[in-house]
Scaffold this motif. Structure first.
Motif, PDB file in Angstrom:
ATOM      1  N   PHE A 166      33.751  62.387  75.366  1.00 15.00           N
ATOM      2  CA  PHE A 166      34.281  61.610  76.492  1.00 15.00           C
ATOM      3  C   PHE A 166      33.239  60.599  76.970  1.00 15.00           C
ATOM      4  CE2 PHE A 166      34.685  60.886  81.024  1.00 15.00           C
ATOM      5  CZ  PHE A 166      36.027  60.633  81.204  1.00 15.00           C
ATOM      6  N   THR A 167      31.987  61.062  77.113  1.00 13.04           N
ATOM      7  CA  THR A 167      30.899  60.185  77.570  1.00 13.04           C
ATOM      8  C   THR A 167      30.637  59.060  76.578  1.00 13.04           C
ATOM      9  OG1 THR A 167      29.849  62.031  78.730  1.00 13.04           O
ATOM     10  CG2 THR A 167      28.465  60.120  78.256  1.00 13.04           C
ATOM     11  N   LEU A 168      30.627  59.394  75.287  1.00 14.49           N
ATOM     12  CA  LEU A 168      30.351  58.382  74.265  1.00 14.49           C
ATOM     13  C   LEU A 168      31.452  57.330  74.193  1.00 14.49           C
ATOM     14  CD1 LEU A 168      28.960  60.720  71.448  1.00 14.49           C
ATOM     15  CD2 LEU A 168      27.646  59.070  72.797  1.00 14.49           C
ATOM     16  N   LEU A 169      32.706  57.749  74.316  1.00 19.23           N
ATOM     17  CA  LEU A 169      33.813  56.794  74.308  1.00 19.23           C
ATOM     18  C   LEU A 169      33.727  55.846  75.503  1.00 19.23           C
ATOM     19  CD1 LEU A 169      36.785  59.120  73.267  1.00 19.23           C
ATOM     20  CD2 LEU A 169      35.819  57.246  71.911  1.00 19.23           C
ATOM     21  N   LYS A 170      33.333  56.392  76.637  1.00 13.95           N
ATOM     22  CA  LYS A 170      33.217  55.586  77.842  1.00 13.95           C
ATOM     23  C   LYS A 170      32.080  54.585  77.723  1.00 13.95           C
ATOM     24  CE  LYS A 170      33.544  54.284  82.169  1.00 13.95           C
ATOM     25  NZ  LYS A 170      34.611  53.340  82.592  1.00 13.95           N
ATOM     26  N   LYS A 171      30.895  55.070  77.257  1.00 12.37           N
ATOM     27  CA  LYS A 171      29.722  54.198  77.186  1.00 12.37           C
ATOM     28  C   LYS A 171      29.823  53.171  76.067  1.00 12.37           C
ATOM     29  CE  LYS A 171      26.126  57.082  79.301  1.00 12.37           C
ATOM     30  NZ  LYS A 171      25.671  56.038  80.223  1.00 12.37           N
ATOM     31  N   THR A 172      30.401  53.571  74.951  1.00 13.75           N
ATOM     32  CA  THR A 172      30.405  52.709  73.773  1.00 13.75           C
ATOM     33  C   THR A 172      31.577  51.736  73.749  1.00 13.75           C
ATOM     34  OG1 THR A 172      29.461  54.609  72.586  1.00 13.75           O
ATOM     35  CG2 THR A 172      30.152  52.730  71.263  1.00 13.75           C
ATOM     36  N   PHE A 173      32.757  52.189  74.195  1.00 15.91           N
ATOM     37  CA  PHE A 173      33.954  51.349  74.109  1.00 15.91           C
ATOM     38  C   PHE A 173      34.618  51.102  75.470  1.00 15.91           C
ATOM     39  CE2 PHE A 173      33.611  53.769  70.128  1.00 15.91           C
ATOM     40  CZ  PHE A 173      33.506  52.722  69.217  1.00 15.91           C
ATOM     41  N   ASN A 174      34.063  51.696  76.502  1.00 19.71           N
ATOM     42  CA  ASN A 174      34.661  51.610  77.843  1.00 19.71           C
ATOM     43  C   ASN A 174      36.097  52.133  77.827  1.00 19.71           C
ATOM     44  OD1 ASN A 174      34.487  51.040  80.604  1.00 19.71           O
ATOM     45  ND2 ASN A 174      35.405  49.008  80.364  1.00 19.71           N
ATOM     46  N   ILE A 175      36.282  53.210  77.046  1.00 19.56           N
ATOM     47  CA  ILE A 175      37.592  53.838  76.963  1.00 19.56           C
ATOM     48  C   ILE A 175      37.636  55.010  77.933  1.00 19.56           C
ATOM     49  CG2 ILE A 175      39.149  55.180  75.503  1.00 19.56           C
ATOM     50  CD1 ILE A 175      38.208  53.548  73.126  1.00 19.56           C
ATOM     51  N   ASN A 176      38.529  54.955  78.872  1.00 15.52           N
ATOM     52  CA  ASN A 176      38.751  56.062  79.804  1.00 15.52           C
ATOM     53  C   ASN A 176      39.898  56.911  79.282  1.00 15.52           C
ATOM     54  OD1 ASN A 176      36.823  55.689  81.988  1.00 15.52           O
ATOM     55  ND2 ASN A 176      37.935  53.790  82.427  1.00 15.52           N
TER      56      ASN A 176
END
Length: 341
Positions: free
Chosen positions: A73-83
């Motif tokens: 979840f953290t990596l998706l948020k930081k890398t792609f700004n995917i919530n």
């Protein structure tokens, strides 16, 4: 929480600052926990239709350990700004009787259903090329993603989070990463070897397991994946364990030496008493007579101390030489008189 759980909790909180390392770790988690389902009939859609029509495509990341999904979840948020959201569900068979409520074990998952987001993630992690062709997510991760040592560290961190475990170091040394095929296992083994850490591969049922049983290798692994707090705790266990083993070895060695000393002292006393009765001290040379009398007077004294009672004092080797002479003479008397040892 188990020691393995503590390590994963620490790794979950450690997010590399560089995007290329974040992608390497995310690719590792997808590699072990991810699955992709194509849209039904998507091969028959035109490019414009693919952009506008969603017909069931999804990217699923599922794991029994919540730390893995929280890290994803953290990596998706930081890398792609995917919530996205983390879902909890029950999977598999119910637990055994007596193990609580008997409910099915829990699993945690992240599900992406937006085709553009799925494409973005899969292309960045090299599971999809620029033309939209998918690679097998269980095949070795692209070498481009893990060409730098920092990215290799991130990849191993994701692999352990997703599919690794280790035993309590207070009991035994064992770390393993369970792989679905040999290619996965060999890639991990190769990366570890680049860090000069040796690991072995063993087949366990349908899985290939990369494992280490050496304390030094496990310590190096924790350092590689940057689990520094766990590394210090592991080293504390190692120090205590090795100190305990060292003390046990020393005690065993000293016990064995005491046993040998007592046995030798008893044998020497028996030889001297035999000579006193069957041969006579008056027939012994002065040096041997004095040695025999001193040994009988101090049956428990070590050789060095016995030498100090002689006049003039004699060193340890000199005492040993005289006692050996007395023993040889006693054996000769036994042989002549038919006395059993």
């Amino acid at each position: 929480m188990s020691f393995s759980g503590e390590v994963k909790e620490e790794l979950m909180k450690h997010t590399p600052p560089a995007r290329h390392c974040q992608l390497a770790e995310l690719a590792s988690i997808l590699h072990f926990c991810g699955s992709h389902t194509a849209a039904e009939g998507s091969n028959n859609l035109q490019n414009e239709e693919k952009k506008s029509i969603f017909n069931g495509e999804k990217l699923l990341i599922q794991a029994e350990n919540e730390a893995v999904i929280r890290k994803c979840f953290t990596l998706l948020k930081k890398t792609f700004n995917i919530n996205t959201s983390v879902n909890e569900k029950r999977v598999g068979k119910s637990g055994k009787a007596g193990a609580g409520t008997g409910a099915k074990p829990r699993a945690y998952e992240i599900e992406l259903t937006d085709p553009s987001q799925i494409k973005q993630v899969l292309q960045a992690t090299k599971f999809m090329d620029g033309e939209g062709h998918l690679r097998d997510m269980k095949a070795p991760v692209s070498a481009i993603l893990i060409k730098n040592s920092c990215c290799q560290r991130a990849f191993l961190r994701g692999a352990f989070l997703a599919s690794g475990s280790m035993s309590d170091p207070g009991k035994s040394y064992h770390l393993e990463i369970v792989c679905t095929n040999l290619f996965q296992a060999e890639q991990i083994q190769s990366i570890l070897l680049a860090f000069e850490v040796e690991a072995r591969i063993v087949q366990r049922k349908k899985y290939q397991v990369v494992y280490m049983k050496d304390g030094t290798g496990i310590s190096d692994f924790l350092n590689i994946v940057e689990a520094h707090v766990s590394l210090m705790n592991f080293e504390n266990f190692r120090i205590v364990k090795e100190m305990r083993n060292s003390v046990n070895r020393r005690v065993n060695c000293e016990t064995a030496n005491i046993g040998k000393t007592v046995s030798a002292s008893t044998r020497q006393a028996e030889d001297i008493l035999l000579l006193q009765q069957k041969y006579g001290f008056e027939n012994l040379p002065e040096s041997l007579r004095e040695m025999a009398e001193v040994r009988l007077a101090y049956p428990d004294a070590p050789l060095r101390e016995l030498g100090e009672y002689l006049d003039p004092p004699v060193g340890k080797s000199g005492v040993n030489h005289r006692l050996r002479k007395l023993g040889e003479l006693a054996d000769k008397v036994r042989s002549q008189q038919g006395i059993k040892s």
